[in-house]
Structure formats: structure tokens, C-alpha cells
Design an enzyme around this catalytic site. Structure first.
Site, PDB file in Angstrom:
ATOM      1  N   GLY A   1      44.113 128.139  72.012  1.00 34.97           N
ATOM      2  CA  GLY A   1      45.453 128.491  71.569  1.00 34.97           C
ATOM      3  C   GLY A   1      46.133 129.520  72.441  1.00 34.97           C
ATOM      4  O   GLY A   1      46.764 130.456  71.929  1.00 34.97           O
ATOM      5  N   VAL A   2      46.004 129.346  73.758  1.00 37.50           N
ATOM      6  CA  VAL A   2      46.667 130.259  74.691  1.00 37.50           C
ATOM      7  C   VAL A   2      47.339 129.451  75.791  1.00 37.50           C
ATOM      8  O   VAL A   2      46.954 128.315  76.070  1.00 37.50           O
ATOM      9  CB  VAL A   2      45.687 131.264  75.339  1.00 37.50           C
ATOM     10  CG1 VAL A   2      45.140 132.238  74.321  1.00 37.50           C
ATOM     11  CG2 VAL A   2      44.563 130.533  76.068  1.00 37.50           C
ATOM     12  N   VAL A   3      48.337 130.055  76.404  1.00 37.13           N
ATOM     13  CA  VAL A   3      48.918 129.534  77.637  1.00 37.13           C
ATOM     14  C   VAL A   3      48.462 130.469  78.737  1.00 37.13           C
ATOM     15  O   VAL A   3      48.629 131.692  78.634  1.00 37.13           O
ATOM     16  CB  VAL A   3      50.458 129.495  77.565  1.00 37.13           C
ATOM     17  CG1 VAL A   3      51.039 129.038  78.899  1.00 37.13           C
ATOM     18  CG2 VAL A   3      50.910 128.572  76.442  1.00 37.13           C
TER      19      VAL A   3
ATOM     20  N   HIS B   1      43.192 104.058  81.570  1.00 35.07           N
ATOM     21  CA  HIS B   1      44.396 103.465  82.163  1.00 35.07           C
ATOM     22  C   HIS B   1      44.174 102.027  82.626  1.00 35.07           C
ATOM     23  O   HIS B   1      45.138 101.304  82.886  1.00 35.07           O
ATOM     24  CB  HIS B   1      44.931 104.334  83.311  1.00 35.07           C
ATOM     25  CG  HIS B   1      44.163 104.261  84.581  1.00 35.07           C
ATOM     26  ND1 HIS B   1      43.233 105.212  84.949  1.00 35.07           N
ATOM     27  CD2 HIS B   1      44.170 103.354  85.596  1.00 35.07           C
ATOM     28  CE1 HIS B   1      42.730 104.899  86.130  1.00 35.07           C
ATOM     29  NE2 HIS B   1      43.281 103.780  86.545  1.00 35.07           N
TER      30      HIS B   1
ATOM     31  N   ASP C   1      40.810 110.063  80.173  1.00 33.02           N
ATOM     32  CA  ASP C   1      40.962 108.769  80.838  1.00 33.02           C
ATOM     33  C   ASP C   1      39.680 107.953  80.767  1.00 33.02           C
ATOM     34  O   ASP C   1      39.295 107.280  81.722  1.00 33.02           O
ATOM     35  CB  ASP C   1      41.395 108.944  82.301  1.00 33.02           C
ATOM     36  CG  ASP C   1      41.929 107.646  82.900  1.00 33.02           C
ATOM     37  OD1 ASP C   1      42.373 106.780  82.128  1.00 33.02           O
ATOM     38  OD2 ASP C   1      41.885 107.493  84.137  1.00 33.02           O
TER      39      ASP C   1
ATOM     40  N   SER D   1      39.227 101.710  89.952  1.00 33.84           N
ATOM     41  CA  SER D   1      39.315 102.541  88.751  1.00 33.84           C
ATOM     42  C   SER D   1      38.358 102.062  87.671  1.00 33.84           C
ATOM     43  O   SER D   1      38.294 100.872  87.356  1.00 33.84           O
ATOM     44  CB  SER D   1      40.746 102.517  88.198  1.00 33.84           C
ATOM     45  OG  SER D   1      41.636 103.160  89.063  1.00 33.84           O
TER      46      SER D   1
END
Length: 468
Positions: free
Chosen positions: A266-268, A106, A136, A210
Site C-alpha cells: 500500500g505504498v507508492v 497474452h 502473464d 512466447s
């Protein structure tokens, strides 16, 4: 008597002064660390061409602090065709003598020009080798003659809460500012930051810090200062750093491959709270509850099912749900993962081949409307209907019922809405309105019951208790 009191007072004062000296002697001296590490810490500035408002329409903003100018400029019409240079400041550190520099993504995102200022105040233009928004982390390269000072790279894996750490950076543009504190926690998961197990510290970090390094007492970099929690815009005691193990893995991939590959299951998933733990027969709240298995993904191919609670991956415990994406993301596509899961109250082990995280990881199915016949369960206070074949296809579900209406009762209290799709109730799959009604009638009172709901394509488990 008076003489004796004065003598005792003097003795007590000397003792207290001595204790103060001992206490101060126990505090670390950061001077050698700062002297050795500072030459490799750099200031990073960027320039970006941006539209500018017309001079004739621009009011006099002289004297207004920069942080407030944007507020006043929003209402000023833009004049097309003109450009201005937008600048930002950040920090970074040199990791190789030939000029590779690490910082935050960022800090350099969308920059048209990146400048690196060395401690001797010389400035060099930097090339962006690569950046990874998910972690980031950004890798820069400046031209060097292999004589640049470099930091010592440590390991964040063994970092523990309570350890002293030091940050060096350029808050508000003040070069080589040193702040110190302790590690507050490790393995923190932040909103929308699933793949980084952040280091939380109480080190004073402010805008401009940062991308700067976080050191341990051995003078080794253990993290990259990345984010703060603030309501005021300044430091409030909560700072977060990217573990250096994660950052160096990203940097090496950017340097060698030009991109970053991560493991994908591949799961929530969702957190297991006390009520969910009770409903799934767990001794305590722990693990990652599988709320959705993406069709064709690694988990689906490996036999993982909705309602499974993942307790460990390759022997490493999954205490919080956020531990799972941290561990999976650090694996490589093609790696084998041994998952310990709880399914229907019993433990089992599944072997899954880890896939590659897609560039667009928002692969959730879209929600559908309502159709078919309906029935009502007065006990839950919800009216449900059958799913049509078209709805099942669009939702990518094999079965379930759609919520038609919500009356006063438990369904309203847990937030069910018309259009929600219920696929599981009390750990049983719902294949029809008849099945839903049968299970609902037999639900126990004053005991946590789980329900899996699809809303706008996203699945989650919720729990509730029925009154006696």
C-alpha cells in the site's frame, strides 16, 4: 632460411588450429538437452471470432505481408453482422503427465478456441484453467492418458548472469526451433510489470516463441519466454523470461484456487538517485523511497511514513526500488514483514502485516484545484497558496500548499506546474504557506534538496540545487 620460415609458419598454423579446437571443445553440446526436452514442448494456436469487413469493400490484399495488412485494413469500413476467425500462434510446455500446460497469458487472451499441437503433430483442444495478466502466465489443460512427456522443472532463484540457457519454441510458426545464449541479468523490472523479476537473456526470441520454455544446461526449465525489446519487430538481443519459480507459484494457485493472491504494502515508491540519497543522508543510492502511503493500507497501519527509505524486507536488501514489489508480491496476505527504513537520517525497524493486492491496484487519489491565500518565495521562483479543507479531503492529505504560479527560477527548472501540491520540502512537512516560506528561505546552496510533490493524485520526490 626460407625452409625455417615455412616450418615455423606450419607450426604456428597447427598451434592456432589446436587452440580453435580447444575453444570449440569448451562450448556446450545442446543435443542431448534438446532431444530430451523437445517432446514436452508444444505449439499453441488460438481462434477468436472478430468482425470482418464487407467483401464488396475489401480490396485485393494478396501478396501483402501479414504484418502490414492491418495497416491497410484500418481505413476500410466495417460491415456489421459478419465474423472472421483471427488466429495467433505461440508456444507452451507440458508440466504434468495428466495434461497441464504452461504458456503466456497474452498467447491465449480473449481466445474462443485454444488448440495444442504435440510434437507428433496431433492436435488437442485445450481448456483454459486460469490466467494471470499481472505475471502473464496462463495454465491450460488437455485430455491425456497420463503418458504425456513432461519437462523437468528447475529453480530460477540460483540463476546467475553468464549461465548458458536454451529456448525451444515456434517463432513465426517454425515448430521446435532451438536458440541458445546466456543469462544477461536477473531481477529485471520492466515498465508496467511490477510483480515479475524478469530474467534477461540474449537468446534469440521472436514472435511465436512466447510461452515457450527456457532451459538451463541440466535440461531444467528456469523460465517462460515472454517479451523482447525491439524497434524492428524482431529479435535485437534483449529477451525477457518469467522466472519459473514465479510461474509455478501462479500455476499452483490457479489450479487450486482459480485465482492468484499477492502481497500488498500500500505504498507508492520511487527510485533513490544520487541527489535523493544525499538529501536523505544515505551513503549511496539504494532502497525504495516512499512517495505516498495509501490511506488504510498495510503500510499506513504499520507506521510507514512518506519520506521513509526502505532498505530491506525480512533481511533481504532492497537495492533498487523495483526489488520491493517483487519481494512483497511473492508474500502471502497475512504474512509478517520486517522493514528496515531510514527516517530523518536514522535507521529503524518496522513490523508490517502484508495485505492482499486489490484486483484494481490503481488506488491513487485524485488531484484538486487551488484555493486560499497565497504567498511567494522569490528564492525558488514559485507562488504557493493554502489548501482548503475540501482540497485536503479530496487529496487525502493533512497538509501542504498548492502551486499558484511558477516564475523563472529553480521551480521552473525542476518542472513544477500550477496545481501541483507540495507536501514536504527539505525533509520537513509543509503545513502552511508560512512554513513553506520559512523553510525555503533557509535552504542551503549547492546541496541536494528534496521536495515531495502531488500531481494528479500521484506523489513523487524531486531534487534540486540552489545556486550560491
Amino acid at each position: 632460411m626460407l625452409l625455417r620460415r615455412n616450418f615455423l609458419a606450419v607450426v604456428a598454423g597447427v598451434a592456432l588450429f589446436g587452440q580453435t579446437l580447444v575453444a570449440h571443445a569448451d562450448l556446450p553440446d545442446f543435443t542431448p538437452l534438446v532431444e530430451n526436452a523437445s517432446p514436452a514442448v508444444v505449439n499453441i494456436s488460438t481462434k477468436q471470432n472478430a468482425p470482418v469487413r464487407g467483401a464488396a469493400q475489401m480490396p485485393d490484399l494478396e501478396g501483402i505481408p501479414p504484418q502490414f495488412r492491418e495497416f491497410f485494413e484500418r481505413g476500410i469500413p466495417r460491415q456489421p453482422g459478419r465474423q472472421r476467425e483471427a488466429q495467433s500462434l505461440g508456444s507452451g510446455f507440458i508440466i504434468s503427465k495428466d495434461g497441464y500446460v504452461l504458456t503466456n497469458n497474452h498467447v491465449v487472451e480473449n481466445a474462443d478456441e485454444i488448440m495444442v499441437r504435440l510434437p507428433d503433430r496431433s492436435e488437442l483442444q485445450a481448456e483454459l484453467v486460469g490466467a494471470d495478466p499481472r505475471s502473464d502466465v496462463a495454465l491450460l489443460k488437455i485430455k491425456a492418458d497420463d503418458e504425456l512427456p513432461i519437462v523437468k522443472i528447475g529453480s530460477s532463484e540460483k540463476l546467475k548472469a553468464g549461465e548458458w540457457v536454451v529456448a525451444i519454441g515456434s517463432p513465426f510458426g517454425f515448430d521446435h526451433t532451438v536458440t541458445a545464449g546466456v543469462v544477461s541479468a536477473t531481477g529485471r523490472t520492466l515498465p508496467n510489470e511490477s510483480y515479475v523479476p524478469f530474467i534477461q537473456t540474449d537468446v534469440a526470441i521472436n514472435p511465436g516463441n512466447s510461452g515457450g520454455p527456457l532451459f538451463n544446461l541440466d535440461g531444467e526449465v528456469v523460465g517462460i519466454n515472454s517479451q523482447i525489446f525491439t524497434r524492428s519487430g524482431g529479435f535485437m538481443g534483449l529477451s525477457f523470461a518469467i522466472p519459473i519459480d514465479v510461474a509455478m507459484d501462479v500455476a499452483n494457485q490457479l489450479r487450486e484456487e482459480g485465482k492468484v493472491s499477492r502481497g500488498w504494502l500500500g505504498v507508492v515508491i520511487q527510485e533513490v538517485n544520487k541527489d535523493l540519497a544525499e538529501s536523505f543522508g544515505l551513503d549511496r543510492p539504494a532502497g525504495a523511497l516512499v512517495a505516498q502511503v495509501l490511506d488504510g493500507g498495510p503500510a499506513a497501519k504499520g507506521g510507514l511514513k512518506v519520506g521513509d527509505v526502505i532498505l530491506s524486507l525480512n533481511g533481504k536488501p532492497i537495492d533498487m526500488s523495483g526489488d520491493l514489489p517483487h519481494q512483497v508480491g511473492s508474500m502471502k496476505p497475512g504474512d509478517s514483514a520486517k522493514l528496515e527504513v531510514v527516517r530523518e537520517g536514522s535507521r529503524r525497524t518496522l513490523n508490517v502485516t502484508i495485505g492482499a493486492l486489490p484486483d484494481d491496484d490503481a488506488q491513487l487519489v485524485a488531484g484538486g484545484g487551488a484555493g486560499g491565500s497565497s504567498a511567494s518565495s522569490n528564492r525558488l521562483g514559485v507562488t504557493v497558496g493554502e489548501l482548503s479543507d475540501e482540497q485536503k479531503k479530496s487529496l487525502e492529505v493533512e497538509s501542504g500548499v498548492v502551486v499558484r504560479d511558477v516564475n523563472n527560477g529553480p521551480a521552473a527548472l525542476i518542472g513544477l506546474r500550477p496545481g501541483d501540491v507540495i507536501t514536504h520540502l527539505s525533509n520537513e512537512a509543509i503545513d502552511s504557506v508560512k512554513t513553506f516560506t520559512r523553510i525555503a528561505e533557509k535552504l542551503p546552496s549547492n546541496r541536494s534538496v528534496s521536495m515531495r510533490v502531488l500531481r494528479e493524485g500521484r506523489a513523487s520526490f524531486i531534487t534540486f540545487k540552489l545556486p550560491r
